[in-house]
Design an enzyme around this catalytic site. Structure first.
Site, PDB file in Angstrom:
ATOM      1  N   MET A  25     -24.002 -28.354  61.978  1.00  0.00           N
ATOM      2  CA  MET A  25     -25.019 -27.775  62.864  1.00  0.00           C
ATOM      3  C   MET A  25     -24.451 -26.539  63.572  1.00  0.00           C
ATOM      4  O   MET A  25     -24.963 -26.123  64.605  1.00  0.00           O
ATOM      5  CB  MET A  25     -25.497 -28.814  63.877  1.00  0.00           C
ATOM      6  CG  MET A  25     -26.190 -29.995  63.197  1.00  0.00           C
ATOM      7  SD  MET A  25     -27.382 -30.828  64.225  1.00  0.00           S
ATOM      8  CE  MET A  25     -26.350 -31.348  65.571  1.00  0.00           C
ATOM      9  N   GLY A  26     -23.375 -25.978  63.034  1.00  0.00           N
ATOM     10  CA  GLY A  26     -22.800 -24.775  63.628  1.00  0.00           C
ATOM     11  C   GLY A  26     -21.976 -25.089  64.860  1.00  0.00           C
ATOM     12  O   GLY A  26     -21.563 -26.227  65.073  1.00  0.00           O
ATOM     13  N   HIS A  32     -14.389 -28.925  62.436  1.00  0.00           N
ATOM     14  CA  HIS A  32     -15.165 -28.455  61.276  1.00  0.00           C
ATOM     15  C   HIS A  32     -14.272 -27.682  60.304  1.00  0.00           C
ATOM     16  O   HIS A  32     -14.455 -27.760  59.091  1.00  0.00           O
ATOM     17  CB  HIS A  32     -16.285 -27.512  61.734  1.00  0.00           C
ATOM     18  CG  HIS A  32     -17.357 -28.164  62.543  1.00  0.00           C
ATOM     19  ND1 HIS A  32     -17.506 -27.947  63.891  1.00  0.00           N
ATOM     20  CD2 HIS A  32     -18.345 -29.021  62.189  1.00  0.00           C
ATOM     21  CE1 HIS A  32     -18.537 -28.631  64.327  1.00  0.00           C
ATOM     22  NE2 HIS A  32     -19.056 -29.299  63.333  1.00  0.00           N
ATOM     23  N   LYS A 146     -15.263 -38.318  59.914  1.00  0.00           N
ATOM     24  CA  LYS A 146     -15.218 -39.728  60.319  1.00  0.00           C
ATOM     25  C   LYS A 146     -15.503 -39.906  61.807  1.00  0.00           C
ATOM     26  O   LYS A 146     -15.647 -41.031  62.261  1.00  0.00           O
ATOM     27  CB  LYS A 146     -13.844 -40.318  60.001  1.00  0.00           C
ATOM     28  CG  LYS A 146     -13.631 -40.611  58.533  1.00  0.00           C
ATOM     29  CD  LYS A 146     -12.380 -41.452  58.397  1.00  0.00           C
ATOM     30  CE  LYS A 146     -12.067 -41.759  56.956  1.00  0.00           C
ATOM     31  NZ  LYS A 146     -10.821 -42.545  56.858  1.00  0.00           N
ATOM     32  N   GLN A 151     -22.735 -42.275  60.758  1.00  0.00           N
ATOM     33  CA  GLN A 151     -23.465 -41.288  59.946  1.00  0.00           C
ATOM     34  C   GLN A 151     -22.914 -41.260  58.519  1.00  0.00           C
ATOM     35  O   GLN A 151     -23.668 -41.233  57.547  1.00  0.00           O
ATOM     36  CB  GLN A 151     -23.341 -39.915  60.601  1.00  0.00           C
ATOM     37  CG  GLN A 151     -23.814 -38.758  59.729  1.00  0.00           C
ATOM     38  CD  GLN A 151     -23.829 -37.440  60.474  1.00  0.00           C
ATOM     39  OE1 GLN A 151     -24.746 -37.176  61.222  1.00  0.00           O
ATOM     40  NE2 GLN A 151     -22.833 -36.601  60.272  1.00  0.00           N
ATOM     41  N   ARG A 185     -19.936 -30.712  71.607  1.00  0.00           N
ATOM     42  CA  ARG A 185     -20.454 -31.087  72.936  1.00  0.00           C
ATOM     43  C   ARG A 185     -19.357 -31.112  73.999  1.00  0.00           C
ATOM     44  O   ARG A 185     -19.674 -31.215  75.179  1.00  0.00           O
ATOM     45  CB  ARG A 185     -21.169 -32.429  72.875  1.00  0.00           C
ATOM     46  CG  ARG A 185     -22.468 -32.333  72.077  1.00  0.00           C
ATOM     47  CD  ARG A 185     -23.257 -33.615  72.076  1.00  0.00           C
ATOM     48  NE  ARG A 185     -24.598 -33.417  71.574  1.00  0.00           N
ATOM     49  CZ  ARG A 185     -25.029 -33.791  70.353  1.00  0.00           C
ATOM     50  NH1 ARG A 185     -24.214 -34.401  69.523  1.00  0.00           N
ATOM     51  NH2 ARG A 185     -26.271 -33.548  69.981  1.00  0.00           N
TER      52      ARG A 185
HETATM   53  O1  PAF Z   1     -22.978 -34.142  61.683  1.00  0.00           O
HETATM   54  C1  PAF Z   1     -23.761 -33.192  61.837  1.00  0.00           C
HETATM   55  O2  PAF Z   1     -23.386 -32.120  62.284  1.00  0.00           O
HETATM   56  C2  PAF Z   1     -25.228 -33.373  61.471  1.00  0.00           C
HETATM   57  O3  PAF Z   1     -25.674 -34.645  61.784  1.00  0.00           O
HETATM   58  C3  PAF Z   1     -25.546 -33.019  60.003  1.00  0.00           C
HETATM   59  C4  PAF Z   1     -24.863 -33.982  59.047  1.00  0.00           C
HETATM   60  C5  PAF Z   1     -25.100 -31.601  59.707  1.00  0.00           C
HETATM   61  C6  PAF Z   1     -27.054 -33.112  59.756  1.00  0.00           C
HETATM   62  O4  PAF Z   1     -27.761 -32.208  60.538  1.00  0.00           O
END
Ligand code: PAF
Length: 283
Positions: A25-26, A32, A146, A151, A185
């Site tokens: 989500m940037g 990341h 992880k 998710q 966040r």
């Molecule tokens: O983990 C995230 O950043 C989001 O939940 C994802 C997998 C990109 C889906 O919008």
């Protein structure tokens, strides 16, 4: 590195095999970067590495931080170049969903615990957008962190149950020196909240190093640690679950996960630790 914003263009694109997708989500940070670098390794020198950057509205509930969610596309692109991405998919806010979209993907078992009850509709939004990304990018492999363990489990289940021809790869959580899991966040925290937030990791380590099989006893220790070291933190949940089913367990007698969600002001932080049954306590 190519940037594609048009959804149709993305759907028509074909990558070189193996094509690896890192959905984000940037507001990309070192955590990341690790996912993207891991993606590069999986794609190898000849494969294609795609990073999607899209703040998905359908996974935010009413009153959550969709409007405030940090957006920093230029910095995101710089990180993607640095970490070896070939393509960034960055659809405009309104382009991913038809105004009258009426089909969603719902997972109904692994989402019954942890973030599922706290964030109703969240995982439907995640599954739906990831299914759409899979259809547009057609990756051979998709990489998820992880830190969002539930998710990862839910998306593995989705790929299995809906026969998406994609392998789901998990990447380790990247942490600050004091143990706090990196998260977009974390930038919501003030200095004192940031200091106290390190207690989440400490508390989860206490649950993992405790050798008692009794999950409730381990969780009591975890709660005490957070209450003592993070008085500004408001515990949303602390649970020990089965790592496969995400169902709460009473005894740590199988591969388990201790997971926490704690609010500090407007930041809701999650973290987890994998725990395995202690061999000596089984004797
Ligand atoms: O983990 C995230 O950043 C989001 O939940 C994802 C997998 C990109 C889906 O919008």
């Amino acid at each position: 590195m190519t940037i594609i914003e048009d959804v149709g263009e993305m759907g028509a694109w074909r990558g070189a095999a193996p094509t690896v997708l890192v959905p984000t989500m940037g507001a990309l940070h070192a955590g990341h970067e690790e996912l993207v670098r891991h993606g590069r390794t999986l794609a190898g020198p000849r494969g294609s590495l795609v990073v999607s950057v899209f703040v998905n509205p359908t996974q935010f509930g009413p009153g959550e931080d969709f409007g405030d969610y940090p957006r920093a596309f230029a910095d995101d692109c710089a990180l993607c170049v640095r970490a070896g991405a070939d393509l960034v998919f960055h659809p405009p806010a309104g382009a991913m969903y038809h105004p009258d979209a009426s089909v969603t993907v719902a997972e109904t078992s692994l989402t019954r615990t942890l973030c599922g009850p706290s964030r109703p509709g969240h995982f439907d939004g995640v599954c739906t957008v990831v299914a759409k990304l899979f259809n547009l990018v057609r990756p051979d492999v998709a990489v998820f962190g992880k830190k969002d363990y539930q998710q990862l489990a839910v998306l593995r289940r989705m790929a299995r149950d809906l026969n998406f021809p994609v392998e789901i790869a998990g990447a380790e959580t990247v942490r600050e020196p004091d143990g706090l899991a990196m998260s977009s966040r974390n930038r919501y925290l003030d200095d004192e909240e940031r200091r106290q937030a390190a207690a989440i990791r400490k508390a989860l380590l206490a649950a993992a190093y405790d050798t008692r099989p009794d999950a409730a006893a381990r969780l009591a220790l975890t709660r005490q640690c957070i209450e003592r070291e993070a008085p500004r933190g408001e515990i949303d949940y602390l649970q020990i679950v089965d790592r496969e089913t995400m169902a709460a367990i009473d005894e740590v007698d199988r591969p388990a996960l201790a997971a926490a969600a704690v609010r500090f002001g407007r930041a809701r932080l999650i973290d987890n630790i994998e725990i395995d049954p202690c061999v000596s306590s089984n004797r």
